[in-house]
Design a protein around this motif. Structure first.
Motif, PDB file in Angstrom:
ATOM      1  N   SER A  45      29.126  37.732  17.816  1.00  0.00           N
ATOM      2  CA  SER A  45      29.874  38.364  16.620  1.00  0.00           C
ATOM      3  C   SER A  45      30.171  37.179  15.792  1.00  0.00           C
ATOM      4  O   SER A  45      30.349  37.329  14.677  1.00  0.00           O
ATOM      5  N   GLN A  87      29.459  46.069  14.417  1.00  0.00           N
ATOM      6  CA  GLN A  87      29.842  46.724  15.712  1.00  0.00           C
ATOM      7  C   GLN A  87      30.538  48.009  15.412  1.00  0.00           C
ATOM      8  O   GLN A  87      30.275  48.936  15.840  1.00  0.00           O
ATOM      9  N   ASP A 167      24.883  44.538  14.677  1.00  0.00           N
ATOM     10  CA  ASP A 167      25.600  44.156  15.651  1.00  0.00           C
ATOM     11  C   ASP A 167      25.907  45.398  16.611  1.00  0.00           C
ATOM     12  O   ASP A 167      26.388  46.382  16.409  1.00  0.00           O
ATOM     13  N   GLU A 168      25.221  45.437  17.832  1.00  0.00           N
ATOM     14  CA  GLU A 168      25.190  46.532  18.796  1.00  0.00           C
ATOM     15  C   GLU A 168      25.160  47.860  17.818  1.00  0.00           C
ATOM     16  O   GLU A 168      26.000  48.567  18.387  1.00  0.00           O
TER      17      GLU A 168
HETATM   18 MG   LIG Z   1      30.379  41.304  19.659  1.00  0.00          MG
END
Ligand SMILES: [Mg+2]
Ligand SMILES: Nc1ncnc2c1ncn2[C@@H]1O[C@H](COP(=O)(O)OP(=O)(O)OP(=O)(O)O)[C@@H](O)[C@H]1O
Lengths: 503, 418
Positions: A45, A87, A167-168
């Motif tokens: 991240s 995320q 991100d995820e």
């Molecule tokens: Mg992360």
């Protein structure tokens, strides 16, 4: 091989006490998906924040379409064609889809008034491109997480982004919605976009990604084409050692009845019967919205009960608020650590001891020494990566935050522990550590109710599996007989039954 | 940049800073020994110089005094140089940047306090004296006690603007009881007890509506502010209740506002203030209740799910705020030996300002209670220096507003960076 559009070279970044990135490289190719992999706190991240200008880099350079760039904020990066889907999603719940998509870039008529019609039409086209059927005027708060993600992607399309960072994205997605996300990703690939895909679900790497860049402890380990990888060597590159067997299930002797629920009903769940024994893991499977979390919250005293009887450890159990549940030996670990699992402003130690301050009391005061000892114990045992126990929770990586929440739960020493998505956003190595912890508790006689949307996790760790649909128990399977198909058929049979009724 | 040039920058910075400070200090000292206000108008100043020369005074001090403005300008230049070095150093050195950031975020109120003290000491001879500081502390004790209570509310992400009115009502009740029982020697204790009870009651009421009924703190305390101000008017009938020496409880009661110990050097209100802050510090930093306060301020939902009894903690916090308003009511009334219906008006604003200048975030969940007293001190010193330099009290209000804005601005900036 596609042309390289984005190249990060030798990126370096430190925080006080943490060298988060050391000389990290990352390349993005046109029409390909680059997986960015690494354990919790590896710096994924952070690298993306450096790319999009949220954080300033200490060293290294970024080449975008061959030219060196240096963004000072997300807006600049977006204008240049680099979009990021974080995320945690960044949409405004109370606003409509089209308002969110055009936020800060509103179309105006000559008169200066908002050109709502054009914005709605454009939004409709964008939504079609990501293949979701939604009214552009729908409010974000009424959308599922998957739909919200699609809106974020649509927003990236509006900006005509050439590089899209995710991100995820599947972190909070139920399995069945992952497929539709993958459909959209394939389409973006076909349009020649370059994608960066961060995930802890390694299976997805083989399904959707073309190459993988691997980080470990902030260092660049390597970039490899996915076809040269398999699960084993990928994992060992990530964690720096071999990992055997993903689900370390242990069989323990089933103890006495710990939690007995009879006919529990309220607005969210109906006629729930279940028995949970000491020293077992009862997995709870079901689709999103099947009432799994609601069942947990009801037991935890967050929703009022209408009917039903519950006994815990032989004694009648009733909780009207969480403090009462905890006092009687039941703890619920929430599924959303950001929203209600952690106090982000508080430090790691404060978060871990928050639910059990009475256990470290000395007179009226908190026993600071006892607190330090217990906390450093947990930090070591659960392997929480933090420069110190005084670090604020907000500065930890997602997975390490989750470990803090788990430590808080463990510290209350519950008889019954309800885990709601216990390994969401957690890397393979840490996942295994958490499974070991679950086993350890099992052996100590804790009764565990484990809610999870990850089928392999449910199948791999549970002694028995309870299937919920629409707030009702649809069936129960033993570990030996349970398969993904059987669980799905229990759920689906119900959907079919329902459809038959409604026709 | 290599480590050698970093070292050079560092040494340069130290040299500039030390020289600058030493120069400023000796100039101010020289001015002090000539009993002169630095920014007195030119005529009086030259008269003082002439007088000194006539008296046969020579030497370094006089030279320093004569050239005070130039020398101070030089000192400022030196200090600016030190700052410039620091800025350069921060650009090239990770560690230096870390330390600077730490000092400027975690210790900001202290840094401001030191700076303000330095500057104000240059502005007036009598500022930096024990007597004046005792005076300032006694003056701030009124709203500093309120501020300690308001801090509890603000830490929760709430606010309590009723404290000024609660102060007035509890003070008025105390005076009322004293004046109604002129013969009873227990009346002082009764008055004190009643005032405290009123504070607790008011706080409980606030807490009930905010925690149990889930109403907005701003609205609730706005309402109770009006209610208690009204009750004060009813009780006093719109006129002041004066205490006279003939009343039996006079000595004990007024002692709380006017008394002093250590041969009159240490006023009681300062002791009370210190005790209250010590207690608040203990509660907030050493007990489970304090942890719960920070947790709820940071994330109420997570706190509830962690098994914290959120309603109880919130109610208790507002009760503490009310109780301290009661204490302040006693102190204020005792100080002037009379309860006026307008007592404590706009004190809530000073209290909130003290909390904010003390670096506490209005969003809740972070802050240090001891910095609140520093916030109060900064406001007090500001008022004091404006008085000493004969600035009209109208301007004082303007300046105070500007200082609050500056404080909040700094807060917002540091949040963004974090
Ligand atoms: Mg992360
Ligand atoms: N603002 C910050 N201040 C201090 N340390 C930070 C900050 N942000 C991140 N870190 C630290 O930098 C490291 C990298 O964190 P990062 O969030 O990039 O990890 P990640 O790879 O995304 O992990 P996850 O998979 O858990 O999301 C961690 O050790 C984290 O604690």
């Amino acid at each position: 091989m596609g042309k390289m559009i984005l190249q990060l070279k030798g990126i370096d970044k430190s925080f006080p006490g943490v060298h988060a990135l050391r000389e990290v490289d990352l390349n993005v190719y046109e029409g390909e998906v680059m997986a960015l992999l690494g354990e919790n706190g590896a710096g994924k991240s952070t690298l993306m924040k450096v790319l999009t200008g949220v954080l300033a880099r200490d060293g290294g350079e970024i080449l975008y379409q061959g030219k060196p760039v240096s963004y000072r904020n997300v807006r600049q990066a977006q204008d240049d064609g680099i979009a990021i889907i974080h995320q945690e999603l960044n949409l405004i719940p109370k606003m409509r889809i089209y308002e969110n998509i055009f936020l800060g870039r509103e179309r105006k008529k000559k008169s200066g008034a908002l050109d709502i019609r054009t914005m709605i039409e454009t939004t409709r086209e964008l939504l079609e491109r990501v293949r979701v059927q939604l009214d552009p005027r729908e409010r974000i708060e009424n959308l599922s997480i998957a739909q919200q993600q699609m809106v974020e992607i649509a927003k990236a399309l509006l900006l005509d982004a050439k590089v899209i960072v995710m991100d995820e994205p599947t972190d909070a997605l139920p399995d069945e919605e992952v497929d539709s996300l993958f459909g959209v990703i394939r389409q973006l690939k076909a349009q020649g976009k370059g994608l960066i895909y961060i995930t802890h679900r390694l299976k997805e790497v083989f399904e959707i990604c073309d190459r993988a860049t691997i980080l470990r402890d902030g260092s660049f380990i390597g970039e490899l084409p996915v076809r040269e990888l398999n699960m084993e060597n990928l994992v060992s590159m990530m964690v720096g050692r071999e990992l055997t067997e993903q689900f370390p299930y242990v069989k323990t002797a089933r103890g006495r009845e710990m939690l007995v629920v009879k006919g529990l009903s309220n607005a969210h769940v109906h006629d729930i019967d279940l028995t949970l024994y000491a020293g077992e893991v009862l997995g709870v499977a079901g689709l999103v919205g099947s009432g799994r979390t609601e069942l947990a919250k009801t037991l935890y005293g967050l929703y009022p009960w209408e009917k039903g009887e519950v006994t815990l450890n032989g004694k009648p159990y009733r909780a009207e608020k969480p403090s009462e549940a905890i006092a009687q030996g039941l703890f619920y670990m929430t599924e959303d650590r950001k929203r209600n699992g952690l106090v982000m402003l508080m430090d790691v130690a404060g978060n871990i001891t928050l639910s059990s301050l009475s256990r470290i009391r000395k007179g009226m005061s908190i026993d600071a020494k006892a607190e330090r000892e217990i906390v450093s114990d947990y930090i070591e045992k659960i392997n929480i990566r933090t420069p110190s126990m005084r670090q604020r929770a907000r500065n930890l990586s997602g997975g390490n935050q989750q470990k803090v929440v788990l430590s808080k739960a463990l510290m209350t020493e519950p008889n019954v522990l309800i885990l709601d998505e216990p390994t969401r956003g957690i890397d393979v190595g840490a996942k295994k550590e958490i499974y070991h912890l679950i086993n350890e508790m099992k052996e100590r006689g804790v009764a565990i109710l484990m809610i999870s949307s990850e089928m392999p996790e449910i199948l791999g760790m549970s002694d028995r599996i309870l299937v919920l649909y629409d707030g009702r128990v649809r069936g129960e399977l033993d570990r030996e007989e349970a398969t993904q198909e059987k669980i799905m058929s229990l759920i689906l049979s119900d959907i079919q039954r329902k459809e038959a009724v409604s026709v | 940049m290599n480590s050698q040039s970093k070292a050079i920058l560092f040494v340069l910075m130290l040299v500039c800073a030390i020289l600058g400070l030493a120069l400023a200090a000796s100039v101010v000292n020289a001015c002090h020994s000539f009993d002169n206000v630095l920014f007195l108008d030119g005529a009086a100043r030259s008269a003082r110089v002439a007088q000194a020369v006539e008296a046969g005074e020579t030497g370094l001090k006089l030279t320093l005094f004569q050239n005070a403005f130039w020398l101070l300008g030089l000192a400022i230049l030196l200090l600016a140089g030190a700052l410039w070095c620091l800025a350069r150093l921060n650009k090239v050195s990770e560690r230096s940047r870390g330390i600077t950031k730490l000092v400027l975020t975690s210790y900001r109120p202290l840094v401001i306090l030191v700076l303000v003290t330095l500057v104000f000491s240059c502005l007036h001879v009598r500022f930096f004296t024990v007597g004046n500081f005792t005076n300032i502390l006694r003056q701030i004790s009124h709203y500093a006690i309120l501020a300690a209570g308001v801090y509890f509310a603000i830490l929760l992400g709430g606010i309590d603007i009723s404290v000024g009115s609660v102060l007035a009502f509890s003070g008025a009740m105390g005076a009322f009881i004293l004046s109604r029982m002129p013969e009873n020697s227990w009346s002082a204790l009764l008055a004190i007890g009643a005032a405290l009870l009123i504070g607790i009651g008011a706080g409980l009421a606030n807490g009930f509506f905010i925690a149990r009924c889930g109403l907005q703190p701003m609205i609730v305390t706005l309402a109770t502010m009006s209610i208690f101000r009204g009750l004060t008017l009813v009780l006093t009938n719109g006129a002041a209740i004066s205490l006279s020496k003939k009343m039996a409880g006079y000595g004990l009661f007024t002692g709380l506002g006017q008394g002093a110990v250590l041969w009159g050097a240490l006023p009681i209100p300062i002791i009370l203030m210190a005790l209250i802050y010590a207690l608040a510090f203990y509660l907030l930093n050493r007990t489970a209740f304090g942890r719960h306060m920070y947790a709820i301020g940071g994330n109420e939902e997570a706190s509830l799910l962690s098994g914290i009894n959120v309603q109880k903690v919130k109610t208790l916090a507002y009760t503490i705020s009310g109780l301290l308003a009661g204490v302040a009511g006693i102190v204020v009334t005792a100080r002037v030996a009379s309860a006026t219906p307008t007592a404590g008006q706009s004190y809530e604003m000073d209290a909130i300002a003290a909390v904010v200048i003390g670096g506490t975030s209005l969003r809740g969940g972070e802050g240090k209670v001891l910095y609140t007293i520093i916030g109060a001190l900064i406001i007090g010193m500001l008022n004091n220096i404006l008085n000493l330099t004969n600035v009209s009290s109208y301007y004082q209000t303007v300046v105070k507003g500007i200082v609050i804005l500056a404080a909040v601005l700094l807060d917002a900036k540091s949040v963004k960076k974090d």
